[in-house]
Design a protein around this motif. Sequence first.
Motif, short mmCIF file in Angstrom:
data_model
loop_
_atom_site.label_atom_id
_atom_site.label_comp_id
_atom_site.label_asym_id
_atom_site.label_seq_id
_atom_site.Cartn_x
_atom_site.Cartn_y
_atom_site.Cartn_z
N MET A 42 0.88 -1.18 0.00
CA MET A 42 0.00 0.00 0.00
C MET A 42 0.92 1.22 0.00
O MET A 42 1.34 1.70 1.06
N PRO A 43 1.24 1.75 -1.19
CA PRO A 43 2.30 2.77 -1.29
C PRO A 43 1.87 4.20 -1.03
O PRO A 43 2.73 5.09 -0.92
N LEU A 44 0.55 4.47 -0.92
CA LEU A 44 0.10 5.86 -0.90
C LEU A 44 -0.73 6.23 0.33
O LEU A 44 -1.11 7.40 0.48
N ASN A 45 -1.00 5.29 1.22
CA ASN A 45 -1.89 5.59 2.35
C ASN A 45 -1.40 6.74 3.21
O ASN A 45 -2.20 7.53 3.72
N HIS A 46 -0.08 6.84 3.38
CA HIS A 46 0.47 7.91 4.22
C HIS A 46 0.29 9.28 3.59
O HIS A 46 0.39 10.30 4.27
N ARG A 47 0.03 9.33 2.29
CA ARG A 47 -0.22 10.61 1.64
C ARG A 47 -1.63 11.10 1.94
O ARG A 47 -1.90 12.30 1.85
N PHE A 48 -2.53 10.17 2.26
CA PHE A 48 -3.90 10.54 2.61
C PHE A 48 -4.03 10.86 4.10
O PHE A 48 -4.59 11.89 4.48
N MET A 49 -3.53 9.96 4.95
CA MET A 49 -3.63 10.18 6.40
C MET A 49 -2.35 9.68 7.06
O MET A 49 -2.23 8.51 7.39
N PRO A 50 -1.38 10.55 7.27
CA PRO A 50 -0.11 10.14 7.86
C PRO A 50 -0.21 9.95 9.37
O PRO A 50 -1.15 10.43 10.02
#
Length: 281
Positions: free
Chosen positions: A190-198
């Motif tokens: 899951m490469p992008l989750n931290h861009r939504f909610m870090p």
Amino acid sequence: MRYLLRYIGHRLYTTWATFWFVMPFVVTYPLQLALSKKPQWHRHLHTLNRYWSKLFIFMWGMPVETVRKNPLPAGQPCVYVANHSSYIDIPLLFRTIPGWLNIMGKLSLAKVPVWGPIFGRAYITVDRDNAISRGRAMVQARRTLEAGRSVVIFPEGSISKKPGEEMGEFKDGAFQLAIATGVPIVPITMPLNHRFMPDVDGLRVRYSPLAITLHEPIPTTGLTAADAPALRQRAHDVIASGFRATAKGIPEQSSWRRPVAVPAVEQPAAKKESELASSNS
């Protein structure tokens, strides 16, 4: 004005995302609480959790790219191992992985007001700093697999310090479990989750596409406990292969003020002369 409008946009979107996360839970809370009371009803609770996850991720309004590299083994439980980068990892996994799952989460999740006791009854919780708790969690996970139900484990044990770039050291437990029960390991990126909610102090939500990749299952048939380190490294490399260079770092804190440029620190004249002499030598 541009910074003020962006700040207002961030506040409005955070409110929207929070509303659609909380509202369906509040509406279904009595049913969730009832279903959590008896183990034979946990399958239905998980189905409800899956639809809850699908609903609020849909209402958040951003695209979700889902890639399945190879069909999952039909009728066979698996140990899914995923990178851990955000608070929304579990909902995205629930949305994407079919079937009745069990998931191993940190003990603190069971202590979250209202929702925590439901999670604690329906899924596996573990205090990773306590050897007895870790052992008990692995026994629960093994019984789950033997009953034909797949398990999701975050082998890092906690959210990465550099999500989307580096993963923490993988623990052996998930891989020893898969070998002992003879079930495949399925790596997930899951490469992008931290861009939504870090994972930061306070609530920081940003509109950002999401992506999840279910990689090709890795069989464990014929492996022994001695093969666990190699299996762990193989899964680590597969998960890391799905990271994206453009997704490094986490979103900055929003502010309605224009950033103030920090002037460069002037070097003392003696230091400048020393550096110049060194470069000419």
